[in-house]
Design a protein around this motif. Structure first.
Motif, PDB file in Angstrom:
ATOM      1  N   ILE A 169       0.839  -1.199   0.000  1.00 14.77           N
ATOM      2  CA  ILE A 169       0.000   0.000   0.000  1.00 14.77           C
ATOM      3  C   ILE A 169       0.878   1.255   0.000  1.00 14.77           C
ATOM      4  CG2 ILE A 169      -0.217   0.157   2.522  1.00 14.77           C
ATOM      5  CD1 ILE A 169      -3.220   0.926   1.952  1.00 14.77           C
ATOM      6  N   SER A 170       0.435   2.280  -0.694  1.00 20.93           N
ATOM      7  CA  SER A 170       1.192   3.524  -0.805  1.00 20.93           C
ATOM      8  C   SER A 170       1.162   4.291   0.514  1.00 20.93           C
ATOM      9  CB  SER A 170       0.613   4.390  -1.926  1.00 20.93           C
ATOM     10  OG  SER A 170      -0.736   4.715  -1.656  1.00 20.93           O
ATOM     11  N   PRO A 171       2.149   5.163   0.754  1.00 23.24           N
ATOM     12  CA  PRO A 171       2.161   5.944   2.000  1.00 23.24           C
ATOM     13  C   PRO A 171       0.917   6.793   2.211  1.00 23.24           C
ATOM     14  CG  PRO A 171       4.317   6.025   0.974  1.00 23.24           C
ATOM     15  CD  PRO A 171       3.409   5.335  -0.003  1.00 23.24           C
ATOM     16  N   ASN A 172       0.293   7.282   1.120  1.00 25.20           N
ATOM     17  CA  ASN A 172      -0.920   8.085   1.286  1.00 25.20           C
ATOM     18  C   ASN A 172      -2.174   7.235   1.435  1.00 25.20           C
ATOM     19  OD1 ASN A 172      -1.534   7.177  -1.298  1.00 25.20           O
ATOM     20  ND2 ASN A 172      -1.229   9.166  -2.299  1.00 25.20           N
TER      21      ASN A 172
ATOM     22  N   SER B 250      -3.371   3.776  -2.911  1.00 23.42           N
ATOM     23  CA  SER B 250      -3.095   2.836  -4.005  1.00 23.42           C
ATOM     24  C   SER B 250      -2.334   1.623  -3.476  1.00 23.42           C
ATOM     25  CB  SER B 250      -2.265   3.511  -5.105  1.00 23.42           C
ATOM     26  OG  SER B 250      -2.894   4.672  -5.589  1.00 23.42           O
ATOM     27  N   ILE B 251      -2.365   0.556  -4.258  1.00 24.52           N
ATOM     28  CA  ILE B 251      -1.531  -0.605  -3.984  1.00 24.52           C
ATOM     29  C   ILE B 251      -0.761  -0.957  -5.251  1.00 24.52           C
ATOM     30  CG2 ILE B 251      -2.940  -1.600  -2.139  1.00 24.52           C
ATOM     31  CD1 ILE B 251      -4.158  -3.501  -4.206  1.00 24.52           C
TER      32      ILE B 251
ATOM     33  N   ARG C 104      -3.230  -0.302  -8.536  1.00 25.06           N
ATOM     34  CA  ARG C 104      -4.676  -0.080  -8.437  1.00 25.06           C
ATOM     35  C   ARG C 104      -4.930   1.023  -7.420  1.00 25.06           C
ATOM     36  NH1 ARG C 104      -9.529  -3.954  -6.061  1.00 25.06           N
ATOM     37  NH2 ARG C 104     -11.106  -2.310  -6.088  1.00 25.06           N
ATOM     38  N   ASP C 105      -5.611   2.073  -7.864  1.00 26.69           N
ATOM     39  CA  ASP C 105      -6.096   3.085  -6.942  1.00 26.69           C
ATOM     40  C   ASP C 105      -7.302   2.503  -6.211  1.00 26.69           C
ATOM     41  OD1 ASP C 105      -4.167   4.858  -7.904  1.00 26.69           O
ATOM     42  OD2 ASP C 105      -5.506   5.547  -9.508  1.00 26.69           O
ATOM     43  N   LEU C 106      -7.327   2.645  -4.898  1.00 24.84           N
ATOM     44  CA  LEU C 106      -8.341   1.952  -4.111  1.00 24.84           C
ATOM     45  C   LEU C 106      -9.743   2.508  -4.290  1.00 24.84           C
ATOM     46  CD1 LEU C 106      -6.313   1.275  -0.844  1.00 24.84           C
ATOM     47  CD2 LEU C 106      -6.728  -0.244  -2.793  1.00 24.84           C
ATOM     48  N   ASP C 107      -9.866   3.663  -4.939  1.00 26.14           N
ATOM     49  CA  ASP C 107     -11.195   4.173  -5.260  1.00 26.14           C
ATOM     50  C   ASP C 107     -11.635   3.786  -6.667  1.00 26.14           C
ATOM     51  OD1 ASP C 107      -9.478   5.754  -6.698  1.00 26.14           O
ATOM     52  OD2 ASP C 107     -10.310   7.673  -6.030  1.00 26.14           O
ATOM     53  N   GLN C 108     -10.862   2.910  -7.314  1.00 24.05           N
ATOM     54  CA  GLN C 108     -11.180   2.438  -8.659  1.00 24.05           C
ATOM     55  C   GLN C 108     -11.275   0.909  -8.659  1.00 24.05           C
ATOM     56  OE1 GLN C 108     -11.714   4.597 -11.260  1.00 24.05           O
ATOM     57  NE2 GLN C 108     -11.373   6.292  -9.814  1.00 24.05           N
TER      58      GLN C 108
END
Length: 207
Positions: free
Chosen positions: A11-14, A17-18, A33-37
């Motif tokens: 997972i990204s620091p913000n 995304s993963i 993958r952006d977690l809102d997509q």
């Protein structure tokens, strides 16, 4: 790992995304993958990618290429663009961490020694730590940062599995005992595996 090698997800620091890999061997590539997509996207040019890790701003992913005739540490922008080589590697990467001040700390498998660091823009790798004893079985690996600090966790420097913490501003590693693959929790604990169990140990960088 075969027939489908898989590294991640990381997972990204913000937290948005993963990144992970899909494929096997030289056909293994990075996907984000952006977690809102719902859909993920492939990052072109990342053939042979493994061991992905994020930049502090979540805009770049570092990775190694293996197997390869010339294993490399590279980085790639998640919004597009060709990967950038950073430095050659000796064998398979055994973990890396990207520091907020623009350095990448990494552990080359065939090193049989300490951790190395290289500028995030690329260059000549330099030793970060050294071992009191050298040879097969004595090595350090799996570095991970304690967020919002200049402390690094890693697998320790003995044949038996150990964990340690290193102040990046200078100083000797703090040995934390038996265990492996430490990561830091926002609860103020270090989480690690020891003898098949998950352990949480309180830890403060202030002593």
């Amino acid at each position: 790992m075969a027939p489908n090698d898989f590294w991640g997800p990381v997972i990204s620091p913000n937290g948005g995304s993963i990144v992970y890999t899909i494929g096997a061997g030289s056909k293994r590539r990075l996907w984000v993958r952006d977690l809102d997509q719902e859909a993920a996207r492939e990052l072109p040019g990342t053939d042979g990618a493994e061991s992905p890790f994020w930049s502090p701003d979540s805009e770049l992913v570092g990775f190694s290429t293996f197997p390869s005739a010339n294993p490399m540490l590279k980085k790639v922008a998640v919004k597009g663009g060709a990967p950038t080589p950073l430095c050659p590697l000796i064998g398979q990467l055994q973990g890396a961490a990207w520091t907020p001040d623009g350095a990448i700390v990494f552990a080359p498998y065939a090193n049989f020694g300490g951790l190395y660091q290289v500028a995030a823009g690329g260059g000549e790798p330099k030793p970060l730590t050294r071992l009191a004893r050298t040879g097969p079985g004595f090595f350090q690996s799996m570095p991970s940062l304690i967020p919002d600090t200049r402390w690094l966790l890693f697998n320790g420097n003995a044949p038996a599995p150990t964990i340690a913490a290193l102040p990046l501003q200078g100083g000797e590693p703090v040995q934390l005992g038996e265990g492996r693959t430490p990561i830091y929790s926002s609860t103020g604990h270090i989480l690690y595996e020891s003898r098949g169990a998950l352990v949480a140990r309180p830890f403060s960088v202030s002593g």
